[in-house]
Design a protein around this motif. Structure first.
Motif, PDB file in Angstrom:
ATOM      1  N   ARG A  67      -4.304   2.303  -5.764  1.00 18.92           N
ATOM      2  CA  ARG A  67      -3.811   2.964  -4.555  1.00 18.92           C
ATOM      3  C   ARG A  67      -2.353   3.352  -4.763  1.00 18.92           C
ATOM      4  NH1 ARG A  67      -4.716  -0.907   0.407  1.00 18.92           N
ATOM      5  NH2 ARG A  67      -4.257   0.996   1.570  1.00 18.92           N
TER       6      ARG A  67
ATOM      7  N   THR B 158       1.477   3.623  -3.921  1.00 21.05           N
ATOM      8  CA  THR B 158       2.319   2.591  -3.321  1.00 21.05           C
ATOM      9  C   THR B 158       3.652   3.171  -2.864  1.00 21.05           C
ATOM     10  OG1 THR B 158       1.324   0.870  -4.701  1.00 21.05           O
ATOM     11  CG2 THR B 158       3.463   0.376  -3.718  1.00 21.05           C
TER      12      THR B 158
ATOM     13  N   GLN C 149      -0.521   2.260  -0.057  1.00 21.49           N
ATOM     14  CA  GLN C 149      -0.228   0.836   0.055  1.00 21.49           C
ATOM     15  C   GLN C 149       1.266   0.657   0.228  1.00 21.49           C
ATOM     16  OE1 GLN C 149      -2.200  -1.882  -2.711  1.00 21.49           O
ATOM     17  NE2 GLN C 149      -0.211  -2.818  -3.157  1.00 21.49           N
TER      18      GLN C 149
END
Length: 308
Positions: free
Chosen positions: A90, A92, A121
């Motif tokens: 994911r 970030t 994230q």
């Protein structure tokens, strides 16, 4: 309009030299000139002013350069995100903050960003007083909640609110019997402040701007917010701090008193101007949206009140 033309334009705008830009892009100079001409025709205005000796951006070109950089950054990030998702990862966003972050707005902002960017994230990183930029100065964070003023350079800031400042004094101090003070009441007091190299930050929280060039009687440097509170409780010094200390850092040995004539502390969401990032843009937009739709929370914060 395509990405190739945008990249060509950005490269020429950065190099301000067609030969160097063509070499950097591995294309013929004639081909590069044609791409720029096609781009200008699509937009309907000149972006670059060319002579036999120089290349410079027109005012329209300066505006378009920012948009082109943002579009390319968003596209490149989208490619990276797609690859990460394909690998089961994911994207970030590193969010820095110092004590208190954006106070009662913090959870609302994080929630708003998550709803807007569900594939991202968030990594939260807390910083002490030694780095009021909350990681932005060293590029260890992408975006941060900071308190102004700061001497960190190259930051883009979006103010969220201005909070009153209070003086923290020991309950045994003569001033503790008062509800309000003026700066002149505090100028002869020793001041506790977090250790930092940010002189602009330090001057604000030690009342340097009110001293007419005179040095404070005594400065006690601390390493954390909790240490600072204990120094005040022990009667070793007073401190200048945001009004939220009443809600977030109550201590039976400390009384927080409103300062009538010291500027408020501005809390802002900030990021570096030299690192365009669509996730950062989305975070700032989320913060701005929350700020604008939560007037009751802002009233509590800006009034230095206990939440109702």
């Amino acid at each position: 309009m395509n990405l190739r033309r945008l990249r060509s334009f950005v490269t020429v705008a950065e190099e301000l030299h067609f030969t160097r830009a063509a070499a950097k892009l591995f294309v013929a100079q004639q081909s590069l000139s044609k791409q720029i001409a096609q781009l200008e025709a699509q937009i309907g205005t000149l972006l670059l002013r060319r002579t036999s000796r120089s290349v410079e951006l027109t005012p329209a070109g300066q505006v378009f350069l920012a948009a082109a950089r943002d579009a390319l950054a968003r596209f490149d990030l989208g490619v990276d995100e797609a690859r990460r998702v394909g690998r089961g990862e994911r994207a970030t966003l590193r969010v820095g903050f110092i004590v208190g972050a954006a106070l009662e707005l913090t959870t609302h902002i994080l929630g708003e960003f998550t709803s807007r960017c569900p594939g991202a994230q968030i990594e939260l990183h807390e910083f002490g007083f030694s780095d009021p930029s909350a990681g932005l100065a060293g590029a260890t964070t992408d975006v941060a909640f900071i308190r102004l003023p700061s001497s960190a350079h190259g930051l883009v800031t979006t103010p969220l609110f201005t909070e009153p400042c209070v003086a923290g004094v020991s309950t045994a101090h003569p001033l503790s019997a008062r509800d309000r003070v003026r700066v002149e009441d505090l100028l002869d007091e020793p001041i506790a402040i977090g250790r930092t190299n940010d002189t602009v930050w330090r001057d604000f929280w030690t009342l340097a701007g009110h001293r007419g060039g005179r040095r404070a009687r005594s400065i006690i440097e601390t390493h954390s917010q909790s240490e600072e509170v204990e120094v005040v409780a022990a009667g070793m010094a007073c401190n200048i701090t945001p009004a939220a200390a009443r809600r977030y850092s109550p201590h039976p040995g400390v009384r927080f008193i409103t300062i009538d004539d010291h500027p408020g502390s501005i809390v802002a969401v900030a990021h570096r101007s030299d690192r365009p990032n669509p996730l950062v843009t989305a975070f700032v937009e989320a913060a701005r949206a929350v700020r604008d739709r939560e007037p009751l929370i802002l009233r509590t914060i800006q009034g230095g009140l206990q939440p109702g």
